[in-house]
Design an enzyme around this catalytic site. Structure first.
Site, PDB file in Angstrom:
ATOM      1  N   LYS A   1       0.919  -1.062  -0.136  1.00 36.55           N
ATOM      2  CA  LYS A   1      -0.017  -0.064   0.023  1.00 36.55           C
ATOM      3  C   LYS A   1       0.829   1.323   0.012  1.00 36.55           C
ATOM      4  O   LYS A   1       0.693   1.956  -0.794  1.00 36.55           O
ATOM      5  CB  LYS A   1      -1.011   0.023   1.013  1.00 36.55           C
ATOM      6  N   CYS A  36      -3.601  11.633   1.127  1.00 43.05           N
ATOM      7  CA  CYS A  36      -2.728  10.163   1.223  1.00 43.05           C
ATOM      8  C   CYS A  36      -1.233  10.302   0.345  1.00 43.05           C
ATOM      9  O   CYS A  36      -0.287  10.061   1.068  1.00 43.05           O
ATOM     10  CB  CYS A  36      -3.223   9.111   0.126  1.00 43.05           C
TER      11      CYS A  36
END
Ligand code: SAJ
Length: 445
Positions: free
Chosen positions: A205, A259
């Protein structure tokens, strides 16, 4: 398998849509949040997230009674942690919210339950942070429970389709845990399910978002080179991207969102000696708003007030978290320059420092009397804008951080245009060396 009662900790951008999708798929879902304002909206049957498809699913799930929300967990079969994982002021990973969520839910977990962390987290968080809190309640985290890391798949603007359709990485602390979580996700996700270990899932991720950050930084460096060389980076990128193994990203006015500007720091924090490239990429991307503003100042045009077009961090969204426009505002304020902000989507623009900045929805009104306009967001409303749109400005300078405006028409109408990744274009009836005609690439047919 009796995994029907789901407790989701965190009713934010990840947890709420996930809870609603699961409720829609027939699960009995209990959402938990510490924010009274969020709970108030949910308990009145509403949705605190503006994205239409999310609102539809959330309000439907609440109305059906399959989704409920409160400030404390209940017992269940599955616990899914979807809480923020911020960075500190000195760019260290802050997993304290994950820890406190795990500590809270650990009191409700019973032997045989499945616990999943979805929050983007440093490598080792599932085992060492969540695992420690569960172990503190006396559980053997491999034998008594199933513990997994399954990274969230939220892309604002297409949240529901990305959660449902993307391949899901399922990282189990044990193969048994991964197989069980995989069976759970199969009930509401149509994409592939990729079973692995928790640490590999955490790393992959972080790799995805770091890959994007480093590649955007590379595109921005190509942009700087093109500006210095007097050519248009977009023409060169269009050619390079015809190669079967090249995918140069887009240069822009900076990288925002919740993010990409955060996640690479988790790797830097954990592995400082291996991550010089990541640090440098962050510095390049963080420097873009300032870089654009410096180019405006170098244009030799007096600037007392500018219009900032776009507060959102990405196009056609109402999301202004860590937006480059906020960093531009800091640069303008440092130079004592006034500004007005326009955005067709963002109404509540909260800056990084907590200040609320007023945002106009009428473009002509925002542009009225300003000396220059700086385009920060790739909203479709700004695509192809020409002289008519900017007619009310006092000055004639446009910095185009997303390469959206009609350069040819604007320069012909007497505007100076500063495109990102291409040299400044002076007003002219006859396009000069570096502008539109120079090195133009035919659109791939
Ligand atoms: N940007 C550029 N140039 C580009 C691409 C993006 O300047 O070529 C800018 C955007 O304008 C924006 C910022 O980067 O300001 C970040 O945008 P983004 O499109 O990379 O996406 P996010 O941050 O909204 O979502 C990312 C996505 N990750 C990847 O594409 C690898 C999304 O799929 C993740 O689910 C999300 O992070 C997340 O939640 O982790």
């Amino acid at each position: 398998m009796g995994d029907n009662k789901i407790v989701v900790i965190g009713m934010g951008y990840v947890g709420l849509p996930t809870a609603a999708i699961m409720a829609d798929a027939g699960f009995d879902v209990h959402g938990v949040d510490v924010n009274p304002a969020t709970l108030q909206v949910l308990n009145a049957g509403g949705c605190p997230i503006g994205e239409p498809e999310v609102t539809r699913l959330v309000t439907g799930a609440l109305a059906s009674g399959r989704l409920k929300a409160s400030d404390a967990p209940v017992t269940g079969d599955v616990f899914i942690i979807c809480v923020p994982t911020p960075i500190t002021g000195d760019k260290r990973a802050d997993v304290s919210i994950v820890r406190s969520a795990a500590r809270t839910l650990a009191r409700y977990v019973k032997k045989g339950d499945l616990v999943i962390l979805e929050s983007t987290s440093p490598v080792g968080t599932t085992e060492h942070t969540v695992g420690e809190e569960l172990a503190a309640q006396g559980f053997d985290i491999r034998e008594d429970l199933d513990l997994c890391y399954c990274p969230e798949r939220v892309f604002p603007g297409s949240t529901i389709s990305e959660i449902v359709e993307n391949d899901r990485i399922i990282g189990g602390l044990t193969p048994r845990a991964a197989a069980r979580a995989s069976a759970l996700y199969a009930r509401f996700c149509s994409g592939g399910r990729l079973e692995t270990t928790a640490a590999i899932a955490e790393f992959s991720k972080l790799m995805e978002n770091t890959y994007r950050d480093v590649n955007i930084a590379l595109a921005n460096v190509f942009g700087h080179i093109a500006e210095a060389a007097g050519i248009d980076v977009n023409d060169a990128i269009a050619l390079a991207n015809r190669h079967p193994r090249v995918n140069v990203h887009k240069p822009g006015p900076g990288v925002g969102g919740h993010c990409i500007p955060v996640d690479p720091w988790f790797l830097v924090d954990g592995f400082p000696e291996q991550t010089g490239l990541l640090r440098q990429s962050r510095a390049i991307n963080d420097g873009q708003p300032h870089h654009l503003w410096t180019r405006v100042k170098s244009a030799g045009v007096p600037i007392g007030k500018v219009a900032i077009l776009g507060a959102a961090y990405r196009g056609n969204l109402d999301d202004a978290r860590d937006t480059p426009a906020g960093h531009l505002i800091h640069a303008l304020e440092a130079d004592g320059v006034n500004y007005a902000v326009h955005d067709p989507y963002v109404s509540n623009f909260r800056m990084h420092d907590g200040r609320i900045v007023p945002v106009g929805i009428d473009l002509a009104q925002t542009l009225d009397g300003v000396d220059g306009a700086i385009i920060m967001t790739d909203h479709s409303e700004y695509r192809g804008l020409g002289p008519d749109a900017f007619a009310g400005m006092a000055g004639k300078l446009i910095a185009d951080g997303r390469n959206l405006v009609d350069r040819r028409a604007l320069t012909a109408a007497g505007f100076t245009v500063i495109p990102v990744g291409a040299p400044l274009l002076r007003p002219s009836a006859t396009p000069s060396c570096a502008d539109e005609e120079g090195g133009k690439v035919a659109t791939p047919g």
